[in-house]
Motif scaffolding. Structure first.
Motif, PDB file in Angstrom:
ATOM      1  N   SER A   1      -3.751  -0.412  -6.527  1.00  0.00           N
ATOM      2  CA  SER A   1      -2.810  -1.492  -6.201  1.00  0.00           C
ATOM      3  C   SER A   1      -2.851  -2.563  -7.274  1.00  0.00           C
ATOM      4  CB  SER A   1      -3.154  -2.135  -4.853  1.00  0.00           C
ATOM      5  OG  SER A   1      -2.942  -1.236  -3.786  1.00  0.00           O
ATOM      6  N   TYR A   2      -1.649  -2.963  -7.717  1.00  0.00           N
ATOM      7  CA  TYR A   2      -1.509  -4.172  -8.522  1.00  0.00           C
ATOM      8  C   TYR A   2      -1.473  -5.364  -7.584  1.00  0.00           C
ATOM      9  CZ  TYR A   2      -0.642  -2.623 -13.320  1.00  0.00           C
ATOM     10  OH  TYR A   2      -0.780  -2.139 -14.594  1.00  0.00           O
TER      11      TYR A   2
ATOM     12  N   HIS B   1      -2.405 -17.302  -0.819  1.00  0.00           N
ATOM     13  CA  HIS B   1      -2.288 -15.889  -0.434  1.00  0.00           C
ATOM     14  C   HIS B   1      -2.129 -14.974  -1.642  1.00  0.00           C
ATOM     15  CE1 HIS B   1       1.974 -16.824  -1.073  1.00  0.00           C
ATOM     16  NE2 HIS B   1       2.203 -15.524  -1.106  1.00  0.00           N
ATOM     17  N   VAL B   2      -1.833 -15.542  -2.806  1.00  0.00           N
ATOM     18  CA  VAL B   2      -1.692 -14.737  -4.021  1.00  0.00           C
ATOM     19  C   VAL B   2      -3.008 -14.824  -4.779  1.00  0.00           C
ATOM     20  CG1 VAL B   2      -0.405 -14.381  -6.159  1.00  0.00           C
ATOM     21  CG2 VAL B   2       0.776 -15.185  -4.106  1.00  0.00           C
ATOM     22  N   THR B   3      -3.934 -13.972  -4.413  1.00  0.00           N
ATOM     23  CA  THR B   3      -5.255 -14.058  -5.004  1.00  0.00           C
ATOM     24  C   THR B   3      -5.754 -12.674  -5.383  1.00  0.00           C
ATOM     25  OG1 THR B   3      -7.466 -15.032  -4.739  1.00  0.00           O
ATOM     26  CG2 THR B   3      -6.525 -13.887  -2.829  1.00  0.00           C
ATOM     27  N   ILE B   4      -6.949 -12.620  -5.932  1.00  0.00           N
ATOM     28  CA  ILE B   4      -7.578 -11.369  -6.326  1.00  0.00           C
ATOM     29  C   ILE B   4      -8.620 -11.006  -5.267  1.00  0.00           C
ATOM     30  CG2 ILE B   4      -8.937 -10.198  -8.087  1.00  0.00           C
ATOM     31  CD1 ILE B   4      -6.105 -10.957  -8.997  1.00  0.00           C
ATOM     32  N   PRO B   5      -8.533  -9.832  -4.661  1.00  0.00           N
ATOM     33  CA  PRO B   5      -9.499  -9.485  -3.598  1.00  0.00           C
ATOM     34  C   PRO B   5     -10.880  -9.171  -4.160  1.00  0.00           C
ATOM     35  CG  PRO B   5      -8.037  -7.643  -4.030  1.00  0.00           C
ATOM     36  CD  PRO B   5      -7.520  -8.783  -4.855  1.00  0.00           C
TER      37      PRO B   5
ATOM     38  N   HIS C   1       3.527  -9.472  -3.249  1.00  0.00           N
ATOM     39  CA  HIS C   1       3.089  -9.450  -4.643  1.00  0.00           C
ATOM     40  C   HIS C   1       2.244  -8.223  -4.973  1.00  0.00           C
ATOM     41  CE1 HIS C   1      -0.517 -10.963  -2.659  1.00  0.00           C
ATOM     42  NE2 HIS C   1      -1.205 -10.799  -3.777  1.00  0.00           N
ATOM     43  N   ILE C   2       2.215  -7.223  -4.058  1.00  0.00           N
ATOM     44  CA  ILE C   2       1.354  -6.047  -4.233  1.00  0.00           C
ATOM     45  C   ILE C   2       2.202  -4.791  -4.392  1.00  0.00           C
ATOM     46  CG2 ILE C   2      -0.477  -4.655  -3.201  1.00  0.00           C
ATOM     47  CD1 ILE C   2      -1.335  -7.152  -1.641  1.00  0.00           C
ATOM     48  N   ALA C   3       1.873  -3.999  -5.400  1.00  0.00           N
ATOM     49  CA  ALA C   3       2.502  -2.694  -5.613  1.00  0.00           C
ATOM     50  C   ALA C   3       1.412  -1.633  -5.637  1.00  0.00           C
ATOM     51  CB  ALA C   3       3.290  -2.672  -6.923  1.00  0.00           C
ATOM     52  N   SER C   4       1.541  -0.629  -4.764  1.00  0.00           N
ATOM     53  CA  SER C   4       0.474   0.359  -4.590  1.00  0.00           C
ATOM     54  C   SER C   4       0.933   1.766  -4.931  1.00  0.00           C
ATOM     55  CB  SER C   4      -0.044   0.338  -3.150  1.00  0.00           C
ATOM     56  OG  SER C   4      -0.585  -0.931  -2.821  1.00  0.00           O
ATOM     57  N   GLN C   5      -0.035   2.540  -5.344  1.00  0.00           N
ATOM     58  CA  GLN C   5       0.164   3.964  -5.644  1.00  0.00           C
ATOM     59  C   GLN C   5      -0.981   4.739  -5.012  1.00  0.00           C
ATOM     60  OE1 GLN C   5      -1.582   5.997  -9.217  1.00  0.00           O
ATOM     61  NE2 GLN C   5       0.476   5.649 -10.017  1.00  0.00           N
ATOM     62  N   SER C   6      -0.650   5.720  -4.199  1.00  0.00           N
ATOM     63  CA  SER C   6      -1.657   6.590  -3.603  1.00  0.00           C
ATOM     64  C   SER C   6      -1.393   8.006  -4.098  1.00  0.00           C
ATOM     65  CB  SER C   6      -1.583   6.528  -2.076  1.00  0.00           C
ATOM     66  OG  SER C   6      -2.553   7.367  -1.488  1.00  0.00           O
TER      67      SER C   6
END
Length: 377
Positions: free
Chosen positions: A231-232, A141-145, A201-206
């Motif tokens: 998103s990181y 689940h910790v992957t790169i989309p 594991h995701i940090a987002s900025q909008s």
């Protein structure tokens, strides 16, 4: 007239511990995959060590420790032979799985002849390597989309750049996720909305923003509005999707990659790439020129950051106001990548949302810009 004195505790002092001795757990992008597929070995300084990258006969990329386990030869100075990398010292051959495949002058290969092989991932035209101090494999689940536009004829190829940043830890870069105000003072944009979400594991900025009227890096017109959703995915790889209203029949769409890998505890390689969707009636050449313009603007933006990083001091207890955003919460999220997986606590990964009211700041900045323009007339 005497100098003013302060009692103990009246003055805020800066606290700063040394940089972490370990490197972050997660996927790290080493660059565009094609650059490693020229039939030659490539040496990479990363995670405080030296690695070698090479492609096998199927074009699959492999990453090994750079130094041969026989007598310490540098495999990056060797030769790719079939599916193996051959050491320039004694021609010991090493496969992508880390096993010694052949010693031409020997009757047999020692059964323990093995070096470290690194887990790799090719995605979005980029090469990733997995790092975990505990040696655990990457969780599914910790992957790169996947980036939808990559590889499509409707989008440009990557415009890619990299720079070595010395004297700074990666955390300085990641702090930008929550730093609303620096977009005006450093990058010449005026944020109109700003929100952060951290989860797992995701940090987002909008963020939506308009260019400053007195200075700007990319000029889409004074009335243009850009929406940025970034998103990181883990500690070191950010995907930023841009939608810019530039007064055309359709918005300008672009994807920015902002990624890095640590070289030492006090230096890292910053990489950034841009692809742009071709607008109606736009030729390949025009789209490429637009992507280059974005890329050049991105270079200028990161150069502005680098100047700040090189001249600031590390601070673990920043003194904040409400509009500075959730700096401490972001750093708590980031900490999960620097501890053993068993020590990842709930407060590092549970969902957290924070939205800044930018209306007062934007009004103040609009007045400042008008004053600056008036002074120039």
């Amino acid at each position: 007239m005497g100098t003013m004195s302060y009692a103990e505790g009246d003055v805020r002092t800066i606290e700063a511990e040394g940089n972490p001795a370990r490197f972050a757990r997660g996927w790290h992008c080493l660059g565009l995959a094609d650059r490693f597929k020229d039939g030659k070995p490539h040496q990479i300084k990363v995670f405080g060590s030296e690695l070698v990258v090479f492609a096998d006969t199927k074009g699959e990329l492999n990453v090994l420790d750079a130094y041969c386990r026989h007598m310490g030869g540098n495999l990056a100075h060797g030769t790719v032979k079939g599916d193996s990398i051959a050491c320039p010292f004694h021609d010991w051959r090493w496969g992508g799985n880390g096993k010694c495949t052949d010693i031409p002058y020997a009757r047999r290969v020692p059964p323990l002849a093995r070096t470290r092989s690194w887990s790799t991932l090719e995605r979005n035209g980029q090469l990733f390597v997995w790092h975990d101090p505990q040696g655990n494999p990457p969780p599914a689940h910790v992957t790169i989309p996947d980036i939808e536009g990559h590889g499509s004829p409707e989008w440009t190829p990557w415009q890619w750049n990299s720079v070595l940043v010395e004297g700074s830890h990666c955390r300085e870069l990641v702090d930008n996720v929550v730093d609303m105000a620096h977009f005006f003072y450093v990058h010449f944009n005026t944020p109109r909305s700003f929100k952060n979400v951290f989860e797992g594991h995701i940090a987002s900025q909008s963020m939506s923003f308009t260019p400053r009227k007195d200075k700007r890096t990319l000029d889409f017109g004074d009335d243009s509005v850009t929406q940025s959703d970034a998103s990181y995915f883990g500690p070191a790889y950010m995907i930023d999707e841009f939608h810019a209203d530039i007064g055309a029949d359709e918005p300008l769409e672009a994807v920015l990659i902002n990624c890095h890998y640590p070289v030492t505890s006090n230096s890292f390689v910053l990489q950034y790439g841009i692809i742009v969707k071709k607008m109606a009636g736009m030729s390949d050449e025009q789209a490429a020129a637009l992507a280059k313009g974005f890329g050049d603007g991105t270079i200028a933006t990161f150069e502005q950051d680098i100047v700040i990083w090189k001249n600031k001091t590390k601070i673990d207890n920043p003194l904040l106001c409400e509009e500075d955003g959730p700096v401490y919460q972001l750093r708590r999220w980031y900490e999960q990548f620097y501890v053993d997986v068993e020590d990842v606590s709930e407060d590092m990964i549970r969902r957290f949302e924070f939205e800044i009211d930018t209306s007062r700041a934007a009004a103040i900045w609009e007045k400042e810009m008008e004053d600056n323009l008036a002074a120039e007339r």
